[in-house]
Design a protein around this motif. Structure first.
Motif, PDB file in Angstrom:
ATOM      1  N   PRO A 164      18.946  55.688 130.714  1.00 12.36           N
ATOM      2  CA  PRO A 164      18.394  56.014 132.025  1.00 12.36           C
ATOM      3  C   PRO A 164      18.725  54.960 133.071  1.00 12.36           C
ATOM      4  O   PRO A 164      19.020  55.290 134.218  1.00 12.36           O
ATOM      5  CB  PRO A 164      16.887  56.067 131.765  1.00 12.36           C
ATOM      6  N   PHE A 165      18.704  53.691 132.650  1.00 15.54           N
ATOM      7  CA  PHE A 165      18.876  52.630 133.637  1.00 15.54           C
ATOM      8  C   PHE A 165      20.328  52.504 134.065  1.00 15.54           C
ATOM      9  O   PHE A 165      20.616  52.103 135.196  1.00 15.54           O
ATOM     10  CB  PHE A 165      18.282  51.341 133.079  1.00 15.54           C
TER      11      PHE A 165
ATOM     12  N   ARG B 229      22.224  55.233 134.334  1.00 17.26           N
ATOM     13  CA  ARG B 229      22.443  56.408 135.184  1.00 17.26           C
ATOM     14  C   ARG B 229      21.804  56.264 136.558  1.00 17.26           C
ATOM     15  O   ARG B 229      22.232  56.908 137.513  1.00 17.26           O
ATOM     16  CB  ARG B 229      21.912  57.654 134.480  1.00 17.26           C
ATOM     17  N   ARG B 230      20.778  55.442 136.652  1.00 11.50           N
ATOM     18  CA  ARG B 230      20.124  55.284 137.954  1.00 11.50           C
ATOM     19  C   ARG B 230      21.000  54.536 138.959  1.00 11.50           C
ATOM     20  O   ARG B 230      20.699  54.530 140.144  1.00 11.50           O
ATOM     21  CB  ARG B 230      18.803  54.539 137.777  1.00 11.50           C
TER      22      ARG B 230
END
Ligand code: ADP
Ligand code: MG
Lengths: 214, 296
Positions: free
Chosen positions: A75-76, A78-79
């Motif tokens: 997730p980090f 992709r952010r």
């Protein structure tokens, strides 16, 4: 910023989508990926946010081997990336504004600030007046612009777009391409897969042919 | 603060999803409500009956019957002996003539008794034990039964003890029922959440691609399950409360026929909180299990 190091990608049973790709993309660059349908453009883009992982070789983003990231680290990664998908992946059960708000909700932005930013992003792509509209009520070009607004609302340093001008008429395609050029101008690294790179003048070109760089 | 905000957001989202499919929500809520109402009502009824048997057991008495041909002197001697026992409290002698007179007045018995050659009733002594501990009355009964002049000793609270044994059995039954229907509740939410995940697959996928953590994706579904459980709990409470009010009069009338005063009351605050809490927890559990299974 991004480094492909002797990448190969095979899909089962024995489809070779990419073979022996090495390339480097610097911060602030505008790069187009061109090639025939099935050349491997989408696959190449998907390796960066680790939607697909390479069968061989490494993909580094800011020095980090993204192919080796665990589930909790993804997730980090992709952010920091703005994604415009070939099929847009808009959520049709909610308004244009709500679609653009999603990346900010995911990162836990305070609601007021998130709204201000989402409206600014919609404004940038000329859709502020349609903020309350459902995606289904938007034209093809507007939907594509909405997808772009969602991709940039959290101000990523890298913007990836997969054929963002496909299915658009010439004028609309020009308009959408112009938005990417503008982001490039303000320093965002932009990588676009496209069949028509005349829309992106001044871009560095990566040409794929049957999974190989030519 | 951020933690609170994300949960509030997820809760809002879950509420919106519940409201977006009102019929689905209603059906699930009614299903859960009925599943909870059954053990809930059982628990209610048991609580009342248990209170009743406790009241009865609180004033236990012992009736000592003498031989039919025992003389009054003997009876009086026995009463004195009884009074001397440390376990005994008050005593009351009931003469056989009084019993006969009382029975003659009873409807339908007069003719039968008149036909008898002699008084069939023995003298009796009613003893109230010194305290109401079951051991006291038990040891009192054992002692007196060994006396030669005593024909029979009846512990009046026997029925109460049988009732409380019955209640213990019923409690186990309610627990079993609650367990089974609790599993049923988990199953209902498990399946509802499974359908939710299926219909929201795009949203889940897009959220992942945009950098959502697993926790972010799960949160609204968990809230959905918990809220569904809570709403079902409310429905269950309403069913129990409705049934209580509806049955209140008939039960009171029936109980009166048996000489009890039994007025059904609404579930206590503790019981209500327990019901709602358990419902919420089970809904959440169903959702959590469903997430594990269906969210990859
Ligand atoms: N998920 C997949 N499973 C199997 N084969 C795939 C998958 N995705 C792409 N391919 C194959 O990999 C090759 C490259 O596809 P893609 O990267 O989508 O090309 P492009 O985007 O240039 O049209 C094609 O032959 C395609 O059929
Ligand atoms: Mg493609």
């Amino acid at each position: 910023m991004i480094k492909f190091n002797r990448i190969a990608k095979r899909y089962p049973p024995d489809i070779t989508a990419l073979a022996d790709i090495s390339a480097e993309i610097s911060a602030g660059e505008l790069v187009t990926v061109i090639g025939h349908s099935g050349a491997g453009k989408s696959t190449l883009l998907k390796l960066i946010p680790a939607i697909e992982r390479p069968t061989a070789g490494t993909v580094l983003m800011n020095g980090q081997n993204v192919g080796a990231l665990g589930r909790s680290a993804l997730p980090f990664l992709r952010r920091n990336i703005g994604l415009v998908f070939q099929d847009q992946k808009l959520l049709f059960d909610r308004s244009a504004l709500a679609n653009v708000l999603l990346p900010l909700e995911i990162t836990g932005f305070p609601h007021k600030e998130a709204r201000r930013r989402a409206e600014a992003a919609l404004d940038k792509v000329g859709l502020l007046a349609r903020a309350r509209a459902l995606p289904i009520a938007l034209s093809g070009g507007e939907q594509q612009r909405l997808a772009i607004a969602r991709a940039v609302v959290h101000r990523p340093s890298l913007l990836l777009a997969d054929e963002p001008t496909a299915y658009l008429d010439a004028d609309t395609a020009q308009n959408v391409a112009g938005i990417f050029l503008e982001f490039h101008r303000v320093g965002v690294t932009v990588m676009v897969a496209t069949y028509d790179d005349r829309l992106f003048p001044g871009a560095r070109r990566l040409r794929l042919d049957h999974g190989r760089l030519t | 603060m951020n933690w609170l905000r994300t949960h509030w957001k997820a809760c809002q989202l879950a509420l919106m999803r519940l409201a977006a499919a009102p019929l689905n929500t209603l059906l699930s809520v009614v299903g859960i409500g009925i599943a909870l109402a059954l053990p809930g009502a059982g628990q209610q009824l048991l609580a009342h009956v248990a209170a009743l048997s406790q009241n009865a057991a609180a004033t236990p008495q012992l009736t000592v019957f003498l031989n039919v041909d025992a003389e009054r002197k003997t009876t009086q001697a026995i009463e004195t002996r009884l009074k001397g026992l440390p376990e005994a409290g008050k005593t009351q002698l009931i003469a056989r003539e009084d019993t006969l007179a009382r029975m003659k007045k009873a409807e339908g018995l007069a003719d039968v008794i008149a036909a008898l050659p002699k008084n069939p009733f023995p003298d009796a002594i009613v003893v109230t034990p010194a305290d109401d501990a079951p051991v006291t009355i038990e040891s009192l009964a054992t002692t007196v039964r060994q006396w030669r002049e005593v024909e029979h000793v009846q512990v009046d609270a026997d029925w109460a003890r049988r009732l409380s044994a019955l209640i213990r059995l019923a409690k186990t039954g309610v627990l079993l029922l609650a367990t089974l229907l609790g599993i049923g509740l988990v199953t209902i939410t498990f399946n509802t959440i499974r359908l939710q995940v299926l219909t929201r697959q795009t949203e889940v996928e897009v959220s992942r691609l945009l950098g959502a953590t697993d926790a972010f994706i799960r949160r609204p579904f968990l809230w959905y399950g918990a809220l569904l459980g809570l709403l079902g709990g409310c429905a269950g409470w309403l069913i129990v409360a409705g049934a209580t009010l509806w049955l209140r009069l008939p039960v009171a009338e029936l109980a009166q026929l048996y000489g009890f005063e039994l007025m059904l009351a609404l579930p206590s605050a503790t019981d209500s909180a327990l019901l709602l809490g358990a419902a919420t927890l089970l809904g959440w559990l169903g959702a959590a299990l469903s997430m594990r299974q269906h969210l990859r």
